[in-house]
Motif scaffolding. Sequence first.
Motif, PDB file in Angstrom:
ATOM      1  N   HIS A 197       0.856  -1.192   0.000  1.00  0.00           N
ATOM      2  CA  HIS A 197       0.000   0.000   0.000  1.00  0.00           C
ATOM      3  C   HIS A 197       0.896   1.248   0.000  1.00  0.00           C
ATOM      4  O   HIS A 197       1.095   1.886   1.043  1.00  0.00           O
ATOM      5  CB  HIS A 197      -0.911   0.017   1.219  1.00  0.00           C
TER       6      HIS A 197
ATOM      7  N   ARG B 127       0.452   4.267  -0.971  1.00  0.00           N
ATOM      8  CA  ARG B 127      -0.166   5.540  -0.601  1.00  0.00           C
ATOM      9  C   ARG B 127      -0.228   5.719   0.916  1.00  0.00           C
ATOM     10  O   ARG B 127      -0.258   6.848   1.407  1.00  0.00           O
ATOM     11  CB  ARG B 127      -1.561   5.637  -1.220  1.00  0.00           C
ATOM     12  N   ARG B 128      -0.279   4.629   1.644  1.00  0.00           N
ATOM     13  CA  ARG B 128      -0.277   4.741   3.096  1.00  0.00           C
ATOM     14  C   ARG B 128       1.050   5.293   3.599  1.00  0.00           C
ATOM     15  O   ARG B 128       1.098   6.107   4.527  1.00  0.00           O
ATOM     16  CB  ARG B 128      -0.554   3.379   3.734  1.00  0.00           C
ATOM     17  N   TRP B 129       2.144   4.857   2.980  1.00  0.00           N
ATOM     18  CA  TRP B 129       3.452   5.389   3.360  1.00  0.00           C
ATOM     19  C   TRP B 129       3.546   6.871   2.999  1.00  0.00           C
ATOM     20  O   TRP B 129       4.104   7.669   3.771  1.00  0.00           O
ATOM     21  CB  TRP B 129       4.566   4.611   2.665  1.00  0.00           C
TER      22      TRP B 129
ATOM     23  N   ALA C  65       1.041   8.927   2.839  1.00  0.00           N
ATOM     24  CA  ALA C  65       0.197   9.649   3.797  1.00  0.00           C
ATOM     25  C   ALA C  65       0.922   9.848   5.126  1.00  0.00           C
ATOM     26  O   ALA C  65       0.840  10.925   5.743  1.00  0.00           O
ATOM     27  CB  ALA C  65      -1.112   8.889   4.019  1.00  0.00           C
ATOM     28  N   ALA C  66       1.645   8.825   5.570  1.00  0.00           N
ATOM     29  CA  ALA C  66       2.420   8.950   6.811  1.00  0.00           C
ATOM     30  C   ALA C  66       3.515  10.003   6.660  1.00  0.00           C
ATOM     31  O   ALA C  66       3.737  10.830   7.570  1.00  0.00           O
ATOM     32  CB  ALA C  66       3.025   7.601   7.187  1.00  0.00           C
TER      33      ALA C  66
ATOM     34  N   GLU D 274       3.832   5.539  -7.502  1.00  0.00           N
ATOM     35  CA  GLU D 274       2.665   6.352  -7.862  1.00  0.00           C
ATOM     36  C   GLU D 274       2.900   7.157  -9.134  1.00  0.00           C
ATOM     37  O   GLU D 274       1.953   7.436  -9.872  1.00  0.00           O
ATOM     38  CB  GLU D 274       2.314   7.297  -6.704  1.00  0.00           C
TER      39      GLU D 274
END
Length: 470
Positions: free
Chosen positions: A192, A194-196, A198-199, A461
Amino acid sequence: AIEAAAWAAVIGTALTALFIIAVYRLMGLLATAALACYGLLSYAALAALGATLTLPGLAGFVMAIGMAVDANVLVFERAREEHATRSRPSPRSALTAGFRAALSAIADSNITTLIAAALLFTFSSGPVRGFSVTLGIGVLASMISALLITRVFAEYAVGRPAVLRRPRITGVANTGWVRSRLQRRDPFLMRHPRRWLAASAAVLVLAASGIVIRGLDFGIEFTGGRLIEYSAGTPVDPDRARAALADAGFPRAVVQSSGDTALTVRAEHLTNAEEAGVTETIRSLGGETKKIRDELIGPSLGDELRRHALIALCLALGAQLLYLAVRFRWMFGTAAVGALAHDVVILIGVFAWLGKPIDGVFLAALLTVIGYSVNDSVVLFDRVRELLARDHITPLSRVTNQAILQTLPRTVNTGMGAALILTALTVLADDTLTDFALALLIGLAVGTYSSVFTAAPLTIELHPRRRRKE
């Protein structure tokens, strides 16, 4: 300060050498000998140029030591990979393959650093130029140390009969605990991306809020101040004077001695009453004290940062982006520069939250962190490029994850080596060098994180044909 820095450097370097020897055994011992040769080469070059080793210059020297250690670690980890796959059955053949495989990563990271050093030297002045000189000399010396001296030592050693009978003492014939654990677990870190991101964005916002809420505490070099020179009746120890001024309410006063009884105090803009307090403090230490100079000083780095250093830094980043785009792909260069911007904002934000001064010491540390950040990203992207050349089917997230797992042992071992030196500086050095080492420690941690969990997800991405379902 010089004495404290020298002890910290000796102890930190000794701890780093012990760590490298413990991890890589005979190869680590030979790498330590090659690093000693690197130090000799760098010192000889600086002596030949008649250079003065300022704090920014020391920063360039520290960064080049890190790159020299990193180059050796890259080679040894690639040799371990070759030996573990049994495609190279002997330590000597694995080591030869390791040097060949690591060459592109070493060359790319050093070339990007040399580009930055050349542009900083050309378009900047003062301490930033001193940083670029020692950095450029250190990078060239580190390449000679890693690619020539270490190789000569290593290939001679692994060809000895005693070593051939006991290949495990080379440190190449075993995989190491980090690689072994990763091979057993095989985690999918980029499942995932995008989670990284976002963090990373959350940490970025938190750091940037410190800049907005607390503001930046610019040092005397940026804001200017007042310089007062005294002639004391008896010799005054600068450390005692500094402590006495801190107790009197001037904790950031810069105290320097020039001769037995001459003392210079540099502080922020002082009122006449505050100047009288400084004078009285010095008089209490030096007896009959005369004030022989009292003048206002302008900001020595503020204009330079705006006009020269900032322009040079932007040009250096643009040149690095262009080089990475040509050597890799545009998305790799964009991701590396994005991770670099992430590291810079976080480091500035942390110093804002801590209330630490933004001064020449911080500028030296910031330039060093920029170099470390780009170097980490280049090593990772070099492995991604290598894997993509062999595999055109596997999704980019899987390929990037594989590259992260393969380069993580190098990241851990290089980071530990640098952290030992910086921790010694933080604990043993005086206040000025403590802030410098603290900034480098924060930058090292953030740069290591961002190369894996910011640059890599950003690359995934940005990829135009990335598979959304994997």
